[in-house]
Motif scaffolding. Sequence first.
Motif, PDB file in Angstrom:
ATOM      1  N   MET A 336       0.833  -1.203   0.000  1.00  0.00           N
ATOM      2  CA  MET A 336       0.000   0.000   0.000  1.00  0.00           C
ATOM      3  C   MET A 336       0.871   1.258   0.000  1.00  0.00           C
ATOM      4  SD  MET A 336      -3.149  -0.521  -0.336  1.00  0.00           S
ATOM      5  CE  MET A 336      -3.710   1.130  -0.027  1.00  0.00           C
ATOM      6  N   ASN A 337       1.941   1.244   0.851  1.00  0.00           N
ATOM      7  CA  ASN A 337       2.843   2.403   0.911  1.00  0.00           C
ATOM      8  C   ASN A 337       3.434   2.703  -0.444  1.00  0.00           C
ATOM      9  OD1 ASN A 337       2.939   3.620   3.426  1.00  0.00           O
ATOM     10  ND2 ASN A 337       3.932   1.821   4.313  1.00  0.00           N
ATOM     11  N   ASP A 338       3.910   1.644  -1.112  1.00  0.00           N
ATOM     12  CA  ASP A 338       4.531   1.821  -2.443  1.00  0.00           C
ATOM     13  C   ASP A 338       3.532   2.419  -3.427  1.00  0.00           C
ATOM     14  OD1 ASP A 338       6.796   0.757  -1.510  1.00  0.00           O
ATOM     15  OD2 ASP A 338       6.587  -1.240  -2.471  1.00  0.00           O
ATOM     16  N   ILE A 339       2.315   1.826  -3.446  1.00  0.00           N
ATOM     17  CA  ILE A 339       1.322   2.278  -4.439  1.00  0.00           C
ATOM     18  C   ILE A 339       0.981   3.757  -4.206  1.00  0.00           C
ATOM     19  CG2 ILE A 339      -0.998   1.934  -5.380  1.00  0.00           C
ATOM     20  CD1 ILE A 339      -0.864  -0.983  -4.432  1.00  0.00           C
ATOM     21  N   VAL A 340       0.699   4.100  -2.944  1.00  0.00           N
ATOM     22  CA  VAL A 340       0.263   5.475  -2.645  1.00  0.00           C
ATOM     23  C   VAL A 340       1.394   6.459  -2.957  1.00  0.00           C
ATOM     24  CG1 VAL A 340      -0.525   7.029  -0.815  1.00  0.00           C
ATOM     25  CG2 VAL A 340      -1.463   4.721  -0.973  1.00  0.00           C
ATOM     26  N   ASN A 341       2.631   6.093  -2.593  1.00  0.00           N
ATOM     27  CA  ASN A 341       3.744   7.009  -2.862  1.00  0.00           C
ATOM     28  C   ASN A 341       3.956   7.229  -4.347  1.00  0.00           C
ATOM     29  OD1 ASN A 341       4.300   7.625  -0.268  1.00  0.00           O
ATOM     30  ND2 ASN A 341       5.703   5.890   0.047  1.00  0.00           N
ATOM     31  N   SER A 342       3.916   6.112  -5.132  1.00  0.00           N
ATOM     32  CA  SER A 342       4.139   6.340  -6.570  1.00  0.00           C
ATOM     33  C   SER A 342       2.960   7.087  -7.191  1.00  0.00           C
ATOM     34  CB  SER A 342       4.459   5.046  -7.331  1.00  0.00           C
ATOM     35  OG  SER A 342       3.781   3.980  -6.814  1.00  0.00           O
ATOM     36  N   PHE A 343       1.738   6.920  -6.614  1.00  0.00           N
ATOM     37  CA  PHE A 343       0.607   7.698  -7.149  1.00  0.00           C
ATOM     38  C   PHE A 343       0.847   9.187  -6.914  1.00  0.00           C
ATOM     39  CE2 PHE A 343      -3.488   9.833  -6.766  1.00  0.00           C
ATOM     40  CZ  PHE A 343      -4.095   9.455  -7.953  1.00  0.00           C
ATOM     41  N   LYS A 344       1.340   9.491  -5.647  1.00  0.00           N
ATOM     42  CA  LYS A 344       1.591  10.894  -5.296  1.00  0.00           C
ATOM     43  C   LYS A 344       2.572  11.524  -6.273  1.00  0.00           C
ATOM     44  CE  LYS A 344       1.242  10.878  -0.334  1.00  0.00           C
ATOM     45  NZ  LYS A 344       2.032  10.838   0.873  1.00  0.00           N
ATOM     46  N   CYS A 350      -1.141  15.876  -6.607  1.00  0.00           N
ATOM     47  CA  CYS A 350      -2.408  16.507  -6.979  1.00  0.00           C
ATOM     48  C   CYS A 350      -3.428  16.511  -5.857  1.00  0.00           C
ATOM     49  CB  CYS A 350      -2.977  15.797  -8.203  1.00  0.00           C
ATOM     50  SG  CYS A 350      -3.114  14.016  -7.934  1.00  0.00           S
ATOM     51  N   ALA A 351      -3.181  15.798  -4.759  1.00  0.00           N
ATOM     52  CA  ALA A 351      -4.169  15.737  -3.673  1.00  0.00           C
ATOM     53  C   ALA A 351      -3.481  15.687  -2.325  1.00  0.00           C
ATOM     54  CB  ALA A 351      -5.010  14.478  -3.841  1.00  0.00           C
ATOM     55  N   ALA A 352      -4.237  16.137  -1.298  1.00  0.00           N
ATOM     56  CA  ALA A 352      -3.714  16.005   0.068  1.00  0.00           C
ATOM     57  C   ALA A 352      -4.006  14.581   0.503  1.00  0.00           C
ATOM     58  CB  ALA A 352      -4.406  17.000   0.978  1.00  0.00           C
ATOM     59  N   LEU A 353      -2.958  13.734   0.453  1.00  0.00           N
ATOM     60  CA  LEU A 353      -3.168  12.295   0.691  1.00  0.00           C
ATOM     61  C   LEU A 353      -2.628  11.890   2.049  1.00  0.00           C
ATOM     62  CD1 LEU A 353      -2.487  10.447  -2.613  1.00  0.00           C
ATOM     63  CD2 LEU A 353      -3.604   9.381  -0.689  1.00  0.00           C
ATOM     64  N   SER A 354      -3.473  11.296   2.883  1.00  0.00           N
ATOM     65  CA  SER A 354      -2.967  10.804   4.175  1.00  0.00           C
ATOM     66  C   SER A 354      -3.202   9.304   4.279  1.00  0.00           C
ATOM     67  CB  SER A 354      -3.665  11.536   5.317  1.00  0.00           C
ATOM     68  OG  SER A 354      -5.017  11.165   5.332  1.00  0.00           O
ATOM     69  N   GLU A 355      -2.318   8.644   5.018  1.00  0.00           N
ATOM     70  CA  GLU A 355      -2.426   7.185   5.146  1.00  0.00           C
ATOM     71  C   GLU A 355      -2.455   6.789   6.624  1.00  0.00           C
ATOM     72  OE1 GLU A 355       0.356   4.919   2.329  1.00  0.00           O
ATOM     73  OE2 GLU A 355       1.118   6.971   2.341  1.00  0.00           O
ATOM     74  N   VAL A 368       0.298  -8.383  -7.296  1.00  0.00           N
ATOM     75  CA  VAL A 368       0.617  -6.983  -7.006  1.00  0.00           C
ATOM     76  C   VAL A 368       0.275  -6.064  -8.183  1.00  0.00           C
ATOM     77  CG1 VAL A 368       2.465  -5.411  -6.302  1.00  0.00           C
ATOM     78  CG2 VAL A 368       2.360  -7.691  -5.348  1.00  0.00           C
ATOM     79  N   VAL A 369       0.486  -6.560  -9.403  1.00  0.00           N
ATOM     80  CA  VAL A 369       0.234  -5.694 -10.568  1.00  0.00           C
ATOM     81  C   VAL A 369      -1.248  -5.313 -10.622  1.00  0.00           C
ATOM     82  CG1 VAL A 369       0.390  -5.528 -13.084  1.00  0.00           C
ATOM     83  CG2 VAL A 369       2.140  -6.775 -11.806  1.00  0.00           C
ATOM     84  N   TYR A 370      -2.115  -6.326 -10.553  1.00  0.00           N
ATOM     85  CA  TYR A 370      -3.553  -6.045 -10.595  1.00  0.00           C
ATOM     86  C   TYR A 370      -3.995  -5.202  -9.408  1.00  0.00           C
ATOM     87  CZ  TYR A 370      -4.733  -8.964 -14.617  1.00  0.00           C
ATOM     88  OH  TYR A 370      -4.860  -9.461 -15.875  1.00  0.00           O
ATOM     89  N   THR A 373      -3.297  -1.640  -9.884  1.00  0.00           N
ATOM     90  CA  THR A 373      -4.287  -1.016 -10.766  1.00  0.00           C
ATOM     91  C   THR A 373      -5.556  -0.693  -9.972  1.00  0.00           C
ATOM     92  OG1 THR A 373      -3.440  -2.509 -12.439  1.00  0.00           O
ATOM     93  CG2 THR A 373      -5.431  -1.285 -12.998  1.00  0.00           C
ATOM     94  N   LEU A 374      -5.967  -1.650  -9.131  1.00  0.00           N
ATOM     95  CA  LEU A 374      -7.192  -1.461  -8.328  1.00  0.00           C
ATOM     96  C   LEU A 374      -7.086  -0.177  -7.485  1.00  0.00           C
ATOM     97  CD1 LEU A 374      -8.870  -4.268  -6.198  1.00  0.00           C
ATOM     98  CD2 LEU A 374      -8.520  -2.037  -5.255  1.00  0.00           C
ATOM     99  N   ILE A 375      -5.996  -0.085  -6.686  1.00  0.00           N
ATOM    100  CA  ILE A 375      -5.857   1.085  -5.803  1.00  0.00           C
ATOM    101  C   ILE A 375      -5.682   2.360  -6.623  1.00  0.00           C
ATOM    102  CG2 ILE A 375      -4.440   2.123  -3.946  1.00  0.00           C
ATOM    103  CD1 ILE A 375      -6.109  -0.280  -3.001  1.00  0.00           C
ATOM    104  N   ASN A 376      -4.903   2.278  -7.714  1.00  0.00           N
ATOM    105  CA  ASN A 376      -4.706   3.458  -8.566  1.00  0.00           C
ATOM    106  C   ASN A 376      -6.026   3.969  -9.118  1.00  0.00           C
ATOM    107  OD1 ASN A 376      -2.044   4.182  -8.461  1.00  0.00           O
ATOM    108  ND2 ASN A 376      -1.408   2.645  -9.971  1.00  0.00           N
ATOM    109  N   ASN A 377      -6.908   3.036  -9.546  1.00  0.00           N
ATOM    110  CA  ASN A 377      -8.213   3.458 -10.082  1.00  0.00           C
ATOM    111  C   ASN A 377      -9.018   4.206  -9.031  1.00  0.00           C
ATOM    112  OD1 ASN A 377      -7.664   2.346 -12.518  1.00  0.00           O
ATOM    113  ND2 ASN A 377      -9.135   0.673 -12.387  1.00  0.00           N
TER     114      ASN A 377
END
Length: 476
Positions: A336-344, A350-355, A368-370, A373-377
């Motif tokens: 989750m940390n990896d996905i959220v950081n690379s999204f940021k 683009c957003a105030a993101l907190s975890e 992990v790949v799918y 995509t799920l979390i990114n969407n």
Amino acid sequence: MKIMKERNTILVLGVISIIILITVQVIIIRGVWQQKDEMFNLRYRVISQDALSRMNRQLSSDGFETVRFIISKKCEQILNDSTLIKGDSLPAIERKDLLKYVTLSLNTSEELTQYLSREFERRRFDKDFTPKIVINRFELINYDRSIPVYISPEFANRRQPRPSDTTRFGSQPRFRQRRPQHTSEILVMGGRYENNFYSIDFDYFIDFRDKQKVVLKETATSLALSIFSILVVVSLFMVTYRNLMEEKRLSNLKTDFINNMTHELKTPLSTITVAGKTLEMQQIITNEEKILETAKLIGKQSVHLNQLINMILEISMWERTQFQLDKKKVKIEEVMNDIVNSFKTGCNNCAALSEKYNLKGVSVDLDVVYFTTLINNLLSNAVKYSDKEPVINVEGFTEDNKVCIKVSDNGIGISKADQKHVFDKFYRASSGNIHKYKGLGLGLYYVKKIAEAHGGDVTVNSKPGKGSIFTVTLPY
Ligand code: ADP
């Protein structure tokens, strides 16, 4: 709007057809009921008249011999009482008393009733009936003069019988009888009798208490078939209506999808076309910096185009084949940390993101790949469907042996009606504003499919204008 109109027309037509069907069935059942009712009456009338003639033959009696004798005696007694008869009339009170006496005497005479009852029993017919005697006319006869005692209003309106109409009781009546008061009454016999002291017309009815039950039993098959056919037609209509509406909805979604897809594909394609044309320009050929910038733009748009096409291809492939996941046991918090950081970084903050995670090193079997995509969407939707500075909270915790990932935003929210459909293929909630927020209506469908392929699920909770919460649950 158009769908609503079509839906209403189909619904109205369907309801009208069902009402017509029910009306026709009711008319048919009433007809069958009447027919069975008449058959019941006919059956018992025929048997009772048959019994009556047998009684006449065997006993030379119609069952009223004794009572006629008693009435005759009573009449003789009254006629002999000179204080009672004034000219051609009898005082009202005496008339009333005499009529009461005659009615009671006739009604207590059970000879015919018992004979009929035995006859019905012998033929295994219902013998549970009540006899009823109705006097139509009663007169005393003083030599050749008649002294009226009673005449029913109905009888008074009928044709007066000719002398030849006089019959013995038990034979077929020669003139019209009083109509039964209730449909359950069956006329067995009627006629007139005369002797030296009196003259009488009366009808003998039998009334079956269980007649309605018997008729209902006989009509039951037709009734059951009618109800069954109505139920079948109503259910068929409902199923067809639902299918039709579903087909209409899907066909409209597909049309929307094609429009959106054309729109989505056109944007990168026209950027690439313009960039290509720019590269051909004389003044650009010498400007290395501009060439590099344009090439980067072409590369970025090609990647976007590729992603779009891949997504469409992948979804159409899922329809035909099973989801192929390459699952590995991974620490969900780290993923989750990896996905959220690379999204940021990907979206330039683009957003105030907190975890906030409470996952205590929980491991999940994931592709992990799918999953990325799920979390990114979910994250990109949270940014996309926002009319202010996006504030996104990502939470992770465990509950009932499941890992829950919650993505909440402060965006435009989703109405209750749309929440039911947002995970459907091609569904776009704000169809009126499809060009305001670009998309193909596939992101959440993708999310749902991926979650389900992992044995999990995704749900939405949202309030229009307040924001949305998407919760992904995964077994671990
Ligand atoms: P797309 O974004 O391409 O339209 P999605 O399947 O991702 O398709 O979303 C379906 C619909 O759900 C969207 O059209 C949008 O109306 C609504 N939606 C999805 N995510 C959100 C969100 N975070 N906030 C408000 N609406 C959303």
